[in-house]
Design an enzyme around this catalytic site. Structure first.
Site, PDB file in Angstrom:
ATOM      1  N   ASP A 111       3.469  -1.915  -3.605  1.00 29.55           N
ATOM      2  CA  ASP A 111       2.449  -0.889  -3.376  1.00 29.55           C
ATOM      3  C   ASP A 111       1.069  -1.455  -3.074  1.00 29.55           C
ATOM      4  O   ASP A 111       0.050  -0.847  -3.400  1.00 29.55           O
ATOM      5  CB  ASP A 111       2.376   0.046  -4.583  1.00 29.55           C
ATOM      6  CG  ASP A 111       3.574   0.971  -4.660  1.00 29.55           C
ATOM      7  OD1 ASP A 111       3.934   1.548  -3.632  1.00 29.55           O
ATOM      8  OD2 ASP A 111       4.140   1.112  -5.757  1.00 29.55           O
ATOM      9  N   ASP A 171       8.708   5.367   0.971  1.00 29.19           N
ATOM     10  CA  ASP A 171       7.278   5.223   0.668  1.00 29.19           C
ATOM     11  C   ASP A 171       6.717   3.903   1.189  1.00 29.19           C
ATOM     12  O   ASP A 171       5.522   3.798   1.503  1.00 29.19           O
ATOM     13  CB  ASP A 171       7.026   5.280  -0.837  1.00 29.19           C
ATOM     14  CG  ASP A 171       7.855   6.289  -1.591  1.00 29.19           C
ATOM     15  OD1 ASP A 171       9.024   6.511  -1.216  1.00 29.19           O
ATOM     16  OD2 ASP A 171       7.363   6.836  -2.587  1.00 29.19           O
TER      17      ASP A 171
END
Length: 387
Positions: A111, A171
């Protein structure tokens, strides 16, 4: 600041053709201005990034910088500086952005883009800062250590090792923007090449025949083949998790911006068209958290999914001139500029919008304000204004 703010909102309301029948009872300009100012009032330290707000507990859910959502609060402050031209937002944005720097060494997560590029990347839009550039490059170097050339993807998560061998989630497309930018900043093509390779692998394996996307694909590190296609945050393995569709639309629209590869644009359009034509997309444009959730229409909405997609579709409109994409983005903004979605003035919390859904299967952050819902709302406003 107030005059600049009013000018921006007046432009936005005029541009969107927004007319409120409750003008005397509820003023969206005033409500948004109050919510924006709440972000200035939040006082905490580097271990207390605001992630969401619990009405049940009446408190802000705070996380450290290692949390995937940590970059959004600083990103919101940078975007509010762009909207208002109030340097207080800029000064606070610099403070909270600096708290994230240590994440450039964190190789235990995919991330990096969410954390580093939504903060330092936003900052680079407003200040020329070599340190910010160096942090983006270092973060990109860290991120690509998770790349596997047999699978030709960047590993997403490290947990559930007893079940997953090499999980990749949709994602992860969002983190490629930082890699594309790292090549532009450094001149080193390695980041761009890995981003393209990851996007191609995801394009090949992640989409169903109807152009919706799975959430999680697990690969064999030995063969590179897909072991399973499952979900982690959707209703079930074959359901249409709303925010996952948003990551796909946004991710491939963004990938087309950097590469001009038509297959990325085609996929972004195909998934956008699937989403927009789905029978379970509500008329007001704010999706249920999953289009296959069993109790529709009595399921929680997900504002964050709506704002991710509304932002993506402004850009997709710029690439295609297809007005239905722009119309959806306007609809979402018009819907959110209402008493039902803007948090009340009395709530002392650094958030703007209500009714996002984080992780339904874990009963976590259900029907609450969540920081990334605000981030993509502000980004949608700015993208509409740029037109």
């Amino acid at each position: 600041m107030r005059n600049i703010f009013k000018s921006f909102l007046l432009f936005s309301l005029f541009f969107l053709g927004c007319k409120s029948e409750k003008k005397e009872q509820f003023n969206p300009d005033k409500a948004l201005e109050k919510r924006f100012s709440n972000l200035l009032e939040y006082q905490a330290d580097s271990l207390s990034f605001p992630r969401s707000y619990s009405f049940e507990k009446k408190q802000v859910n705070k996380v450290p910088s290692k949390d995937w959502t940590s970059g959004f609060y600083a990103g919101n402050l940078w975007q509010l500086f762009e909207i208002t031209n109030n340097t207080k937002y800029k000064d606070l944005a610099k403070k909270w952005t600096s708290f994230i720097e240590k994440e450039k060494y964190n190789n235990r997560t995919h991330d990096m883009g969410f954390k580093v590029f939504c903060s330092f990347g936003q900052g680079l839009k407003h200040i020329e800062n070599q340190n910010y550039k160096d942090i983006i490059i270092k973060s990109s170097q860290t991120l690509i250590t998770r790349y596997n050339d047999t699978i030709k993807s960047i590993r997403s998560w490290d947990f559930n090792k007893e079940i997953w061998k090499f999980p990749v989630i949709i994602d992860n497309m969002m983190n490629l923007e930082m890699l594309f930018e790292a090549t532009k900043i450094s001149g080193d093509s390695v980041y761009h090449k890995i981003a393209v390779t990851h996007a191609n692998t995801t394009l090949k394996n992640h989409f169903r025949k109807d152009n919706s996307t799975f959430h999680v694909l697990d690969y064999s590190p030995k063969t590179g083949k897909v072991r399973m296609k499952v979900t982690h945050q959707g209703y079930n393995d074959n359901s249409v998790w709303a925010r996952g569709q948003g990551w796909a639309i946004y991710g491939y629209t963004m990938a087309y911006r950097y590469t001009k590869d038509k297959k990325y644009l085609n996929q972004a359009e195909a998934t956008a068209n699937f989403y927009l034509s789905h029978k379970n997309l509500p008329e007001d444009g704010i999706p249920f958290w999953d289009f296959n959730a069993p109790n529709i229409p009595n399921e929680p909405r997900d504002v964050s999914a709506g704002t991710v997609i509304s932002s993506a579709l402004v850009e997709l409109y710029k690439h295609t001139n297809n007005t239905k994409y722009l119309e959806y983005s306007k609809k979402v903004i018009n819907t959110l500029k209402s008493e039902n979605y803007i948090l009340p003035e009395s709530l002392n919390a650094p958030f703007i919008l209500n009714h996002s859904t984080g992780n339904w299967p874990k009963n976590d952050e259900i029907d609450e304000p969540i920081v990334y819902g605000d981030y993509y709302f502000l980004e949608t406003l700015l993208r509409l204004k740029s037109l």
